[in-house]
Write a protein that holds these residues in place. Structure first.
Motif, PDB file in Angstrom:
ATOM      1  N   ALA A 186       0.810  -1.221   0.000  1.00  0.00           N
ATOM      2  CA  ALA A 186       0.000   0.000   0.000  1.00  0.00           C
ATOM      3  C   ALA A 186       0.840   1.266   0.000  1.00  0.00           C
ATOM      4  N   VAL A 187       0.278   2.305  -0.592  1.00  0.00           N
ATOM      5  CA  VAL A 187       0.846   3.648  -0.494  1.00  0.00           C
ATOM      6  C   VAL A 187       0.457   4.194   0.863  1.00  0.00           C
ATOM      7  N   CYS A 188       1.366   4.869   1.536  1.00  0.00           N
ATOM      8  CA  CYS A 188       1.053   5.430   2.853  1.00  0.00           C
ATOM      9  C   CYS A 188       0.356   6.781   2.696  1.00  0.00           C
ATOM     10  N   PRO A 189      -0.880   6.901   3.198  1.00  0.00           N
ATOM     11  CA  PRO A 189      -1.557   8.200   3.122  1.00  0.00           C
ATOM     12  C   PRO A 189      -0.927   9.254   4.034  1.00  0.00           C
ATOM     13  N   GLU A 190      -0.173   8.814   5.026  1.00  0.00           N
ATOM     14  CA  GLU A 190       0.434   9.724   6.000  1.00  0.00           C
ATOM     15  C   GLU A 190       1.684  10.406   5.436  1.00  0.00           C
ATOM     16  N   CYS A 191       2.613   9.592   4.894  1.00  0.00           N
ATOM     17  CA  CYS A 191       3.886  10.162   4.422  1.00  0.00           C
ATOM     18  C   CYS A 191       4.079  10.030   2.912  1.00  0.00           C
ATOM     19  N   GLN A 192       3.065   9.493   2.222  1.00  0.00           N
ATOM     20  CA  GLN A 192       3.050   9.402   0.762  1.00  0.00           C
ATOM     21  C   GLN A 192       4.166   8.545   0.160  1.00  0.00           C
ATOM     22  N   THR A 193       4.630   7.522   0.874  1.00  0.00           N
ATOM     23  CA  THR A 193       5.639   6.642   0.307  1.00  0.00           C
ATOM     24  C   THR A 193       4.980   5.563  -0.530  1.00  0.00           C
ATOM     25  N   ALA A 194       5.679   5.137  -1.561  1.00  0.00           N
ATOM     26  CA  ALA A 194       5.181   4.126  -2.487  1.00  0.00           C
ATOM     27  C   ALA A 194       5.287   2.732  -1.872  1.00  0.00           C
ATOM     28  N   PRO A 195       4.528   1.765  -2.415  1.00  0.00           N
ATOM     29  CA  PRO A 195       4.668   0.387  -1.943  1.00  0.00           C
ATOM     30  C   PRO A 195       6.125  -0.069  -2.030  1.00  0.00           C
ATOM     31  N   GLY A 196       6.567  -0.742  -0.980  1.00  0.00           N
ATOM     32  CA  GLY A 196       7.943  -1.226  -0.924  1.00  0.00           C
ATOM     33  C   GLY A 196       8.878  -0.307  -0.152  1.00  0.00           C
ATOM     34  N   ALA A 197       8.514   0.964  -0.052  1.00  0.00           N
ATOM     35  CA  ALA A 197       9.365   1.924   0.670  1.00  0.00           C
ATOM     36  C   ALA A 197       8.873   2.059   2.105  1.00  0.00           C
ATOM     37  N   PRO A 198       9.805   2.178   3.074  1.00  0.00           N
ATOM     38  CA  PRO A 198       9.376   2.306   4.471  1.00  0.00           C
ATOM     39  C   PRO A 198       8.742   3.668   4.743  1.00  0.00           C
ATOM     40  N   CYS A 199       7.857   3.697   5.712  1.00  0.00           N
ATOM     41  CA  CYS A 199       7.288   4.968   6.161  1.00  0.00           C
ATOM     42  C   CYS A 199       8.398   5.779   6.826  1.00  0.00           C
ATOM     43  N   HIS A 200       8.195   7.089   6.857  1.00  0.00           N
ATOM     44  CA  HIS A 200       9.214   7.947   7.466  1.00  0.00           C
ATOM     45  C   HIS A 200       8.543   9.074   8.228  1.00  0.00           C
ATOM     46  N   ARG A 243      -1.543   3.478   6.914  1.00  0.00           N
ATOM     47  CA  ARG A 243      -1.075   2.622   5.822  1.00  0.00           C
ATOM     48  C   ARG A 243      -1.605   1.202   6.005  1.00  0.00           C
ATOM     49  N   THR A 244      -1.621   0.732   7.245  1.00  0.00           N
ATOM     50  CA  THR A 244      -2.166  -0.597   7.523  1.00  0.00           C
ATOM     51  C   THR A 244      -3.656  -0.619   7.173  1.00  0.00           C
ATOM     52  N   THR A 245      -4.367   0.431   7.541  1.00  0.00           N
ATOM     53  CA  THR A 245      -5.791   0.524   7.211  1.00  0.00           C
ATOM     54  C   THR A 245      -5.984   0.526   5.706  1.00  0.00           C
ATOM     55  N   GLU A 246      -5.169   1.269   4.991  1.00  0.00           N
ATOM     56  CA  GLU A 246      -5.240   1.332   3.532  1.00  0.00           C
ATOM     57  C   GLU A 246      -5.009  -0.053   2.917  1.00  0.00           C
ATOM     58  N   ALA A 247      -4.021  -0.781   3.427  1.00  0.00           N
ATOM     59  CA  ALA A 247      -3.730  -2.109   2.908  1.00  0.00           C
ATOM     60  C   ALA A 247      -4.894  -3.072   3.163  1.00  0.00           C
ATOM     61  N   LYS A 248      -5.500  -2.990   4.348  1.00  0.00           N
ATOM     62  CA  LYS A 248      -6.644  -3.862   4.669  1.00  0.00           C
ATOM     63  C   LYS A 248      -7.834  -3.550   3.769  1.00  0.00           C
TER      64      LYS A 248
END
Length: 102
Positions: free
Chosen positions: A66-80, A93-98
Motif C-alpha cells: 500500500a501507499v502510505c496516506p500519512e507520508c506518501q511513500t510508495a509500496p515497498g518503501a518504508p514509512c518515514h 497505511r495498515t488501514t489502507e492495505a486492509k
C-alpha cells in the motif's frame, strides 16, 4: 478449565489457523518469527501456531502492498517521519492495505 503443557490444540483453533480465510499478511515472510509466506506465525519459544500474524509481519505486508496516506511513500518503501525511516508503518497505511485487500 486448566491448561496443561503439551495439551492438544482445540479443533476450533486448528480450523481458525488452517482456514482458507487467512490474514492477507501471510503473503509475506514474517520478519519476527521467520514464518514463510503462506504459513502462520509461530511463537519462537515453543513453536505454537498463532491465529493472527505478528505486528511486524502486518507492517511488512502493508509496506509491500500500500501507499502510505500519512507520508506518501510508495509500496515497498518504508514509512518515514521527516525523512527518518520508521520501524513500523503508519496506522493509516495498515488501514489502507486492509481496505485494498478486502
Amino acid at each position: 478449565m486448566t491448561r496443561k503443557p503439551g495439551a492438544p490444540m482445540s479443533n476450533t483453533l486448528r480450523a481458525l489457523i488452517h482456514s482458507t480465510a487467512t490474514h492477507p499478511a501471510r503473503t509475506v515472510t514474517c520478519p519476527h518469527c521467520h514464518a514463510p509466506a503462506g504459513k502462520p506465525c509461530t511463537l519462537r519459544t515453543n513453536g505454537r501456531l498463532l491465529p493472527e500474524p505478528h505486528p511486524r509481519r502486518v507492517s511488512a505486508w502493508a509496506q509491500a502492498t500500500a501507499v502510505c496516506p500519512e507520508c506518501q511513500t510508495a509500496p515497498g518503501a518504508p514509512c518515514h517521519d521527516n525523512g527518518r525511516p520508521l520501524r513500523y508503518v503508519h496506522d493509516r497505511r495498515t488501514t489502507e492495505a486492509k481496505e485494498t485487500a478486502a
